[in-house]
Design a protein around this motif. Structure first.
Motif, short mmCIF file in Angstrom:
data_model
loop_
_atom_site.label_atom_id
_atom_site.label_comp_id
_atom_site.label_asym_id
_atom_site.label_seq_id
_atom_site.Cartn_x
_atom_site.Cartn_y
_atom_site.Cartn_z
N GLN A 83 -9.58 2.29 3.84
CA GLN A 83 -9.17 2.13 2.44
C GLN A 83 -8.17 0.97 2.31
OE1 GLN A 83 -8.50 5.79 -0.03
NE2 GLN A 83 -8.17 6.75 1.97
N VAL A 84 -8.25 0.25 1.22
CA VAL A 84 -7.23 -0.74 0.90
C VAL A 84 -6.15 -0.04 0.09
CG1 VAL A 84 -6.71 -2.88 -0.31
CG2 VAL A 84 -8.83 -2.67 1.01
N ILE A 85 -4.91 -0.20 0.52
CA ILE A 85 -3.82 0.54 -0.11
C ILE A 85 -2.82 -0.47 -0.69
CG2 ILE A 85 -2.70 0.77 2.16
CD1 ILE A 85 -1.57 3.45 1.20
N GLY A 86 -2.73 -0.49 -2.02
CA GLY A 86 -1.79 -1.39 -2.69
C GLY A 86 -2.13 -2.85 -2.50
N ALA A 87 -3.35 -3.25 -2.90
CA ALA A 87 -3.81 -4.63 -2.71
C ALA A 87 -2.87 -5.64 -3.35
CB ALA A 87 -5.22 -4.79 -3.26
N ASP A 88 -2.23 -5.26 -4.45
CA ASP A 88 -1.32 -6.19 -5.15
C ASP A 88 -0.09 -6.54 -4.33
OD1 ASP A 88 -3.05 -6.14 -7.28
OD2 ASP A 88 -1.84 -4.78 -8.50
N GLU A 89 0.20 -5.76 -3.29
CA GLU A 89 1.38 -6.02 -2.47
C GLU A 89 1.05 -6.80 -1.20
OE1 GLU A 89 4.28 -5.73 -3.41
OE2 GLU A 89 4.14 -4.37 -5.12
N ALA A 90 -0.20 -7.27 -1.06
CA ALA A 90 -0.57 -8.09 0.10
C ALA A 90 0.08 -9.47 0.01
CB ALA A 90 -2.08 -8.22 0.17
N VAL A 91 0.33 -10.07 1.18
CA VAL A 91 0.89 -11.42 1.24
C VAL A 91 -0.02 -12.30 2.09
CG1 VAL A 91 3.26 -10.61 0.93
CG2 VAL A 91 2.33 -10.85 3.25
N ASP A 92 0.20 -13.61 2.04
CA ASP A 92 -0.64 -14.51 2.84
C ASP A 92 -0.17 -14.53 4.29
OD1 ASP A 92 1.51 -16.35 3.05
OD2 ASP A 92 0.87 -17.43 1.26
N VAL A 93 -0.97 -15.14 5.14
CA VAL A 93 -0.70 -15.11 6.58
C VAL A 93 0.62 -15.78 6.91
CG1 VAL A 93 -1.52 -15.79 8.87
CG2 VAL A 93 -3.16 -15.02 7.14
N GLU A 94 0.88 -16.93 6.29
CA GLU A 94 2.11 -17.65 6.62
C GLU A 94 3.35 -16.81 6.33
OE1 GLU A 94 -0.44 -18.85 5.00
OE2 GLU A 94 -0.95 -20.87 5.72
N HIS A 152 0.17 3.59 -3.35
CA HIS A 152 -0.26 2.20 -3.54
C HIS A 152 0.92 1.25 -3.77
CE1 HIS A 152 -4.58 2.58 -3.21
NE2 HIS A 152 -4.51 3.70 -3.90
N ARG A 153 2.12 1.76 -3.91
CA ARG A 153 3.26 0.85 -3.99
C ARG A 153 4.10 0.87 -2.69
NH1 ARG A 153 6.27 4.70 -7.82
NH2 ARG A 153 8.04 5.44 -6.56
N LEU A 154 3.58 1.53 -1.65
CA LEU A 154 4.27 1.52 -0.36
C LEU A 154 4.42 0.10 0.18
CD1 LEU A 154 2.56 4.51 1.48
CD2 LEU A 154 5.03 4.28 1.12
N GLU A 155 5.48 -0.11 0.93
CA GLU A 155 5.73 -1.39 1.62
C GLU A 155 5.50 -2.56 0.63
OE1 GLU A 155 6.63 0.25 3.99
OE2 GLU A 155 5.11 1.72 4.52
N PRO A 156 6.34 -2.69 -0.40
CA PRO A 156 6.07 -3.62 -1.51
C PRO A 156 6.45 -5.06 -1.18
CG PRO A 156 8.09 -2.42 -1.94
CD PRO A 156 7.53 -1.85 -0.65
N LEU A 157 5.74 -5.67 -0.25
CA LEU A 157 6.10 -6.99 0.25
C LEU A 157 5.99 -8.08 -0.81
CD1 LEU A 157 4.37 -6.92 3.76
CD2 LEU A 157 6.70 -6.23 3.16
N ALA A 158 4.87 -8.09 -1.54
CA ALA A 158 4.69 -9.14 -2.54
C ALA A 158 5.75 -9.04 -3.63
CB ALA A 158 3.28 -9.06 -3.14
N ALA A 169 0.01 -6.63 6.78
CA ALA A 169 0.69 -7.26 5.65
C ALA A 169 -0.28 -8.08 4.81
CB ALA A 169 1.83 -8.14 6.16
N VAL A 170 -1.29 -8.63 5.46
CA VAL A 170 -2.28 -9.46 4.78
C VAL A 170 -3.41 -8.63 4.17
CG1 VAL A 170 -4.00 -11.30 5.13
CG2 VAL A 170 -1.76 -11.45 6.25
N ASN A 171 -3.85 -7.60 4.91
CA ASN A 171 -5.07 -6.87 4.51
C ASN A 171 -4.82 -5.47 3.97
OD1 ASN A 171 -7.46 -8.65 5.51
ND2 ASN A 171 -5.94 -8.71 7.17
N ARG A 172 -3.72 -4.82 4.35
CA ARG A 172 -3.30 -3.53 3.81
C ARG A 172 -4.40 -2.47 3.88
NH1 ARG A 172 1.73 -3.62 1.21
NH2 ARG A 172 1.16 -1.67 0.16
N GLN A 173 -4.97 -2.32 5.05
CA GLN A 173 -6.01 -1.32 5.24
C GLN A 173 -5.49 -0.11 6.00
OE1 GLN A 173 -9.78 -2.51 6.85
NE2 GLN A 173 -9.90 -4.37 5.60
N THR A 174 -6.02 1.05 5.65
CA THR A 174 -5.72 2.27 6.39
C THR A 174 -6.69 2.41 7.56
OG1 THR A 174 -7.27 3.68 5.19
CG2 THR A 174 -5.11 3.31 4.18
N SER A 175 -6.43 3.38 8.41
CA SER A 175 -7.31 3.60 9.57
C SER A 175 -8.71 4.04 9.15
CB SER A 175 -6.69 4.62 10.53
OG SER A 175 -6.44 5.83 9.86
N ASP A 176 -8.85 4.59 7.94
CA ASP A 176 -10.17 4.96 7.43
C ASP A 176 -10.82 3.85 6.61
OD1 ASP A 176 -10.14 7.41 8.62
OD2 ASP A 176 -9.73 8.56 6.80
#
Length: 543
Positions: free
Chosen positions: A469-480, A425-431, A460-467
């Motif tokens: 699941q939302v993975i690391g929602a806190d690391e999502a960013v906005d579209v811009e 859940h901390r993968l790809e920690p963009l935020a 980057a915005v939605n952080r969903q897996t192919s199944d």
């Protein structure tokens, strides 16, 4: 998208759609004026018509959305093109060892005896058998041909018995530092070789590509990338001068419009390039901005899905496994110091947090010894960076191109197998990176995952897996902000700000036209279509 014919050549106005510039000073405009491949002005249509003086071509966007062309900041453009000729063994088409054998056997039947059969993209965790194939498995496809198949990560390969014989590899072959030779209970190699030091025991005996093969690969890669709206790439490892020659030949012939920022292997910078970085156009007789020698590219670990990313804590489902370090940390630091002193940018592959520690130690030592205010040293992928490492990156001015596609393609297995829920859940920690002021780009690492910037932005915005699941929602960013990862921030990673990634005067007229506005459809960005790709003001692909 419709272009009016019969107007003055070289001057165009793009209008009649939503135009997002990704310029914070002027986020949207009515029209863009282009002359001789460059943006001259962006603003109101009436003002641009007046500024154009003579009657310009008018390009009607047909209500679509125009953005700066996508910049893919870490992928293997040329290598992937060459790989299209290999047998496709990816999990979406090959889900078992018998199917793998069938595909390889079919290619062997079309190949003269004794010649190599090469496959690409197998994923042991998606095979029904849930294991790597072995040399005996590949022998079932052919014993008359040497066979080698590359793992989906390209951080491993499997070879058949004929290939091992040709390479002189047997139970007496010594283990290789920085690599892993899988062995059976009797010490004989199973055929699985992980990471380049071990893989080279086999790959050094495989057919070596030359300029013609690289040129053919570039054509195939071009045709694959342009429909995705990609106008520039950071090719993540150029290892020999024939690869540079192929690029130069294709550009000179007018067959490769995509702009390329090359990450250069240390041995190539030491040899033919002689430390020459920057735009190679003047030296090679090419137009400016088409072929740039960028950072020195090194590796410190492998891939999570290959169990070769170097982790401080063991793999979730393999408690005795911590991954592989390609280099002794002291050697890595010495190489960082050497190239940093030369004034070069450095980009180092680091997936696991233990490898990231080594990279940051090397960067910090080099910066303390030889301070540079704007080095833009990079960590490529940077997937499992811990919070303390992100703070250290921010302090040192280290940046990253982040492997966002992993969330979709491997996210479910990161949670259940490779990393476990906490680390996954901390993968790809963009935020977290953005909060600390770290600028980042986004990438697919194609051919490891499919190249598709719209998918990357959506992830980057939605952080969903192919199944789902939302993975690391806190690391999502906005579209811009996600758009910037394939736009101005990706350009900044390559010292190309002011030239690409934004629609503004003085920038290259590189655009992508979409069927809708990503900002208005954050949950379905991946379903938008690319309508046209424009490079230097010219439409190079249209639906």
């Amino acid at each position: 998208m419709r272009e009016e014919a019969g107007m003055a050549a070289g001057t165009r106005i793009f209008t009649d759609g939503t135009i997002r510039t990704l310029d914070p000073e002027q986020p949207t405009v009515d029209a863009v004026l282009v002359r001789d491949g460059m943006v001259v002005a962006a603003g109101a249509l009436a003002d641009l018509r007046e500024q154009a003086c003579n009657s310009p071509d008018v390009v009607d966007l047909g209500g679509g959305t125009m953005l700066p062309g996508f910049i893919e900041s870490h992928n293997h453009f040329q290598m992937a093109g060459v790989g299209f000729a290999h047998v496709n063994l990816r999990g979406d088409v090959c889900d078992s060892i018998p199917e793998m054998q069938r595909r390889l056997r079919e290619r062997a039947g079309q190949t003269p005896g004794g010649d190599w059969v090469i496959g690409r993209g197998y994923d042991q965790t998606l095979l029904a058998e849930n294991r790597h194939p072995t040399r005996q498995d590949l022998d079932e496809a052919s014993t008359d041909h040497p066979i080698a198949i590359f793992h989906v990560s390209y951080h491993g390969l499997v070879a058949n018995s004929r290939a091992l014989e040709m390479a002189g590899v047997d139970q007496l072959t010594a283990d290789i530092p920085g690599g892993d030779i899988y062995r059976d209970d009797h010490g004989y190699p199973t055929g699985v070789f992980m990471e380049s030091p071990a893989m080279s025991l086999i790959s050094s005996h495989m057919p070596q590509n030359g300029v013609p093969e690289y040129e053919d690969g570039l054509k195939l890669a071009r045709d694959h990338y342009l429909p995705k709206g990609i106008t520039a790439v950071h090719d993540a490892r150029i290892g020999g001068y024939d690869e540079v020659r192929a690029y130069a030949n294709m550009i000179a012939a007018g067959e490769l419009p995509i702009r390329t920022y090359m990450m250069v292997a240390p041995e190539l910078y030491d040899a033919e390039l002689e430390g020459q970085a920057g735009d190679l156009g003047p030296a090679l007789g090419l137009p400016a901005g088409r072929l740039i020698a960028g950072p020195v590219k090194m590796f410190q670990d492998g891939a999570i899905q290959a169990y070769t990313a170097a982790l401080t804590e063991p793999y979730f489902d393999a408690p005795d496994e911590h991954g592989v370090k390609i280099h002794d940390p002291a050697f890595l630091s010495s190489e960082i110091m050497r190239f940093h002193k030369l004034g070069l940018q450095i980009a180092i592959h680091g997936n696991g947090d233990s490898a990231i520690d080594d990279i940051l130690n090397g960067y910090e030592a080099a910066l303390e010894a030889h301070p540079r205010s704007d080095h833009r040293h990079r960590i490529e992928h940077c997937q499992t960076a811990r919070p303390d490492q992100l703070e250290r990156m921010a302090r040192l001015g280290v940046t990253s191109s982040v492997f966002i596609n992993h969330l979709w393609h491997f996210g479910d297995r990161h949670i259940s197998r490779f990393l476990g829920p906490d680390r996954a859940h901390r993968l790809e920690p963009l935020a977290s990176m953005s909060r600390l002021g770290i600028r980042w780009g986004l990438h697919s690492d194609f051919p490891v995952t499919e190249v598709d910037p719209l998918m990357g932005i959506w992830l980057a915005v939605n952080r969903q897996t192919s199944d789902g699941q939302v993975i690391g929602a806190d690391e999502a960013v906005d579209v811009e902000l996600a758009l910037r990862g394939f736009g101005p921030d990706a350009a900044w990673l390559a010292f190309q700000e002011g030239k690409m990634g934004t629609i503004a005067p003085g920038y290259y007229a590189d655009f992508v036209v979409l069927s809708g506005d990503p900002v208005n459809v954050p949950e379905t960005i991946k379903d938008l279509q690319v309508q046209a790709t424009i490079i230097g003001g010219e439409t190079v692909w249209t639906r």
